[in-house]
Design a protein around this motif. Structure first.
Motif, PDB file in Angstrom:
ATOM      1  N   ASP A  66       4.339  -7.443   2.914  1.00 55.13           N
ATOM      2  CA  ASP A  66       5.271  -6.966   1.878  1.00 55.13           C
ATOM      3  C   ASP A  66       4.199  -7.210   0.636  1.00 55.13           C
ATOM      4  O   ASP A  66       4.531  -6.249  -0.391  1.00 55.13           O
ATOM      5  CB  ASP A  66       6.103  -8.445   1.405  1.00 55.13           C
ATOM      6  CG  ASP A  66       7.184  -8.583   2.601  1.00 55.13           C
ATOM      7  OD1 ASP A  66       7.566  -7.300   3.092  1.00 55.13           O
ATOM      8  OD2 ASP A  66       7.761  -9.761   3.071  1.00 55.13           O
ATOM      9  N   SER A  67       3.262  -7.932   0.506  1.00 49.71           N
ATOM     10  CA  SER A  67       2.229  -7.595  -0.562  1.00 49.71           C
ATOM     11  C   SER A  67       1.571  -6.323  -0.923  1.00 49.71           C
ATOM     12  O   SER A  67       1.115  -6.133  -1.684  1.00 49.71           O
ATOM     13  CB  SER A  67       0.940  -8.880  -0.423  1.00 49.71           C
ATOM     14  OG  SER A  67       0.343  -8.635   0.391  1.00 49.71           O
ATOM     15  N   ILE A  68       1.382  -5.770   0.043  1.00 50.05           N
ATOM     16  CA  ILE A  68       1.042  -4.405   0.037  1.00 50.05           C
ATOM     17  C   ILE A  68       1.687  -3.211  -0.989  1.00 50.05           C
ATOM     18  O   ILE A  68       1.033  -2.490  -1.633  1.00 50.05           O
ATOM     19  CB  ILE A  68       0.613  -3.494   1.459  1.00 50.05           C
ATOM     20  CG1 ILE A  68      -0.336  -2.319   1.421  1.00 50.05           C
ATOM     21  CG2 ILE A  68       2.063  -3.000   1.834  1.00 50.05           C
ATOM     22  CD1 ILE A  68      -1.643  -2.962   1.501  1.00 50.05           C
ATOM     23  N   GLN A  69       2.918  -3.492  -1.039  1.00 53.03           N
ATOM     24  CA  GLN A  69       3.933  -2.550  -1.824  1.00 53.03           C
ATOM     25  C   GLN A  69       3.407  -2.903  -3.357  1.00 53.03           C
ATOM     26  O   GLN A  69       3.518  -1.945  -4.411  1.00 53.03           O
ATOM     27  CB  GLN A  69       5.376  -2.886  -1.874  1.00 53.03           C
ATOM     28  CG  GLN A  69       5.692  -2.561  -0.150  1.00 53.03           C
ATOM     29  CD  GLN A  69       5.728  -1.283  -0.174  1.00 53.03           C
ATOM     30  OE1 GLN A  69       4.577  -0.436   0.325  1.00 53.03           O
ATOM     31  NE2 GLN A  69       6.621  -0.344  -0.339  1.00 53.03           N
ATOM     32  N   MET A  70       3.036  -4.227  -3.593  1.00 47.98           N
ATOM     33  CA  MET A  70       2.797  -4.657  -5.080  1.00 47.98           C
ATOM     34  C   MET A  70       1.413  -4.845  -5.557  1.00 47.98           C
ATOM     35  O   MET A  70       1.176  -4.766  -6.861  1.00 47.98           O
ATOM     36  CB  MET A  70       3.576  -5.803  -5.597  1.00 47.98           C
ATOM     37  CG  MET A  70       5.046  -5.240  -5.365  1.00 47.98           C
ATOM     38  SD  MET A  70       6.137  -6.993  -5.700  1.00 47.98           S
ATOM     39  CE  MET A  70       6.173  -7.511  -3.775  1.00 47.98           C
ATOM     40  N   THR A  71       0.516  -4.792  -4.726  1.00 43.81           N
ATOM     41  CA  THR A  71      -0.854  -5.297  -5.219  1.00 43.81           C
ATOM     42  C   THR A  71      -1.536  -4.016  -5.760  1.00 43.81           C
ATOM     43  O   THR A  71      -1.508  -2.574  -5.356  1.00 43.81           O
ATOM     44  CB  THR A  71      -1.610  -5.720  -4.074  1.00 43.81           C
ATOM     45  OG1 THR A  71      -2.911  -6.119  -4.291  1.00 43.81           O
ATOM     46  CG2 THR A  71      -1.929  -4.582  -2.890  1.00 43.81           C
ATOM     47  N   SER A  72      -2.516  -4.206  -6.610  1.00 48.35           N
ATOM     48  CA  SER A  72      -3.485  -3.390  -7.232  1.00 48.35           C
ATOM     49  C   SER A  72      -4.652  -3.124  -6.534  1.00 48.35           C
ATOM     50  O   SER A  72      -5.346  -2.309  -6.776  1.00 48.35           O
ATOM     51  CB  SER A  72      -3.566  -3.753  -8.824  1.00 48.35           C
ATOM     52  OG  SER A  72      -4.161  -5.057  -8.778  1.00 48.35           O
ATOM     53  N   SER A  73      -4.984  -4.218  -5.697  1.00 49.19           N
ATOM     54  CA  SER A  73      -6.288  -3.842  -4.737  1.00 49.19           C
ATOM     55  C   SER A  73      -6.069  -4.199  -3.520  1.00 49.19           C
ATOM     56  O   SER A  73      -5.391  -5.170  -2.773  1.00 49.19           O
ATOM     57  CB  SER A  73      -6.983  -5.287  -5.297  1.00 49.19           C
ATOM     58  OG  SER A  73      -8.263  -5.307  -4.485  1.00 49.19           O
ATOM     59  N   VAL A  74      -6.651  -3.323  -2.643  1.00 48.90           N
ATOM     60  CA  VAL A  74      -6.490  -3.384  -1.221  1.00 48.90           C
ATOM     61  C   VAL A  74      -7.934  -3.097  -0.663  1.00 48.90           C
ATOM     62  O   VAL A  74      -8.361  -2.403  -0.927  1.00 48.90           O
ATOM     63  CB  VAL A  74      -5.603  -2.017  -0.729  1.00 48.90           C
ATOM     64  CG1 VAL A  74      -5.665  -1.951   0.796  1.00 48.90           C
ATOM     65  CG2 VAL A  74      -4.347  -2.141  -1.209  1.00 48.90           C
ATOM     66  N   LYS A  75      -8.151  -3.854   0.156  1.00 49.00           N
ATOM     67  CA  LYS A  75      -9.395  -4.128   0.980  1.00 49.00           C
ATOM     68  C   LYS A  75      -9.282  -4.085   2.434  1.00 49.00           C
ATOM     69  O   LYS A  75      -8.573  -4.798   2.990  1.00 49.00           O
ATOM     70  CB  LYS A  75     -10.489  -5.096   0.464  1.00 49.00           C
ATOM     71  CG  LYS A  75     -10.711  -5.108  -0.804  1.00 49.00           C
ATOM     72  CD  LYS A  75     -11.789  -6.372  -1.390  1.00 49.00           C
ATOM     73  CE  LYS A  75     -11.753  -6.291  -2.728  1.00 49.00           C
ATOM     74  NZ  LYS A  75     -13.003  -5.945  -3.408  1.00 49.00           N
ATOM     75  N   ILE A  76     -10.057  -3.190   3.213  1.00 46.08           N
ATOM     76  CA  ILE A  76      -9.955  -3.129   4.426  1.00 46.08           C
ATOM     77  C   ILE A  76     -11.420  -3.696   4.954  1.00 46.08           C
ATOM     78  O   ILE A  76     -12.352  -3.206   4.437  1.00 46.08           O
ATOM     79  CB  ILE A  76      -9.860  -1.512   5.174  1.00 46.08           C
ATOM     80  CG1 ILE A  76      -8.566  -0.944   4.293  1.00 46.08           C
ATOM     81  CG2 ILE A  76      -9.910  -1.315   6.305  1.00 46.08           C
ATOM     82  CD1 ILE A  76      -8.326   0.598   4.677  1.00 46.08           C
ATOM     83  N   SER A  77     -11.250  -4.417   6.059  1.00 45.42           N
ATOM     84  CA  SER A  77     -12.405  -4.871   7.006  1.00 45.42           C
ATOM     85  C   SER A  77     -12.076  -5.175   8.313  1.00 45.42           C
ATOM     86  O   SER A  77     -11.005  -5.569   8.899  1.00 45.42           O
ATOM     87  CB  SER A  77     -13.073  -6.150   5.961  1.00 45.42           C
ATOM     88  OG  SER A  77     -12.071  -7.073   5.953  1.00 45.42           O
ATOM     89  N   THR A  78     -13.213  -5.349   9.170  1.00 46.17           N
ATOM     90  CA  THR A  78     -12.958  -5.800  10.417  1.00 46.17           C
ATOM     91  C   THR A  78     -14.079  -6.803  10.749  1.00 46.17           C
ATOM     92  O   THR A  78     -15.332  -6.223  10.366  1.00 46.17           O
ATOM     93  CB  THR A  78     -13.305  -4.624  11.571  1.00 46.17           C
ATOM     94  OG1 THR A  78     -12.207  -3.477  10.986  1.00 46.17           O
ATOM     95  CG2 THR A  78     -12.958  -4.933  12.914  1.00 46.17           C
ATOM     96  N   ASP A  79     -13.862  -7.974  11.163  1.00 46.33           N
ATOM     97  CA  ASP A  79     -14.773  -8.916  11.348  1.00 46.33           C
ATOM     98  C   ASP A  79     -15.728  -9.223  10.522  1.00 46.33           C
ATOM     99  O   ASP A  79     -16.901  -9.515  10.420  1.00 46.33           O
ATOM    100  CB  ASP A  79     -15.579  -8.407  12.700  1.00 46.33           C
ATOM    101  CG  ASP A  79     -14.756  -8.412  14.039  1.00 46.33           C
ATOM    102  OD1 ASP A  79     -13.776  -9.194  14.009  1.00 46.33           O
ATOM    103  OD2 ASP A  79     -15.101  -7.556  14.781  1.00 46.33           O
TER     104      ASP A  79
END
Length: 121
Positions: A66-79
């Motif tokens: 749900d938070s993906i729709q309203m956030t101004s910051s998205v970070k992608i990471s693995t391990d």
């Protein structure tokens, strides 16, 4: 009865179906993302679309994020490694939540553009 036109039409339909079926492909290896990115939020928090340079991805979540729709910051990471996108173990972080990725596909630039048009409406 002339069979050639019917056979030609059938082969053309089959070729068209094969092209459509291969419009997306699963990612099987990890990818290190660059700095030229664009993220589209779509699907009520069930997926996002990512353009990384000239490559385009559909990223699906196991549970609604749900938070993906309203956030101004998205970070992608693995391990713990930022800007690393993998078929398993990848998390998308927002200010409020960590969302587990359960589906990752490469999509065409045309599909990304179509999604972008829908989002901008």
């Amino acid at each position: 009865m002339n069979v050639r036109p019917a056979l030609s039409l059938a082969l053309l339909s089959l070729a068209s179906f094969a092209f459509t079926a291969s419009a997306s492909e699963s990612v099987v290896e990890c990818v290190d993302l660059g700095s030229d990115q664009e993220i589209l939020r779509a699907g009520n928090g069930q997926q996002i679309f990512l353009r990384d340079g000239q490559t385009h991805y559909r990223i699906g979540f196991g549970r609604t994020c749900d938070s993906i729709q309203m956030t101004s910051s998205v970070k992608i990471s693995t391990d713990g490694q930022d800007n690393r996108l993998c078929p398993s173990g990848t998390k998308v972080r927002t200010k409020e939540a960590n969302c587990a990725v359960n589906a990752l596909e490469v999509i065409s630039a045309e599909e990304f553009a179509k999604r972008k048009k829908r989002v901008s409406r």
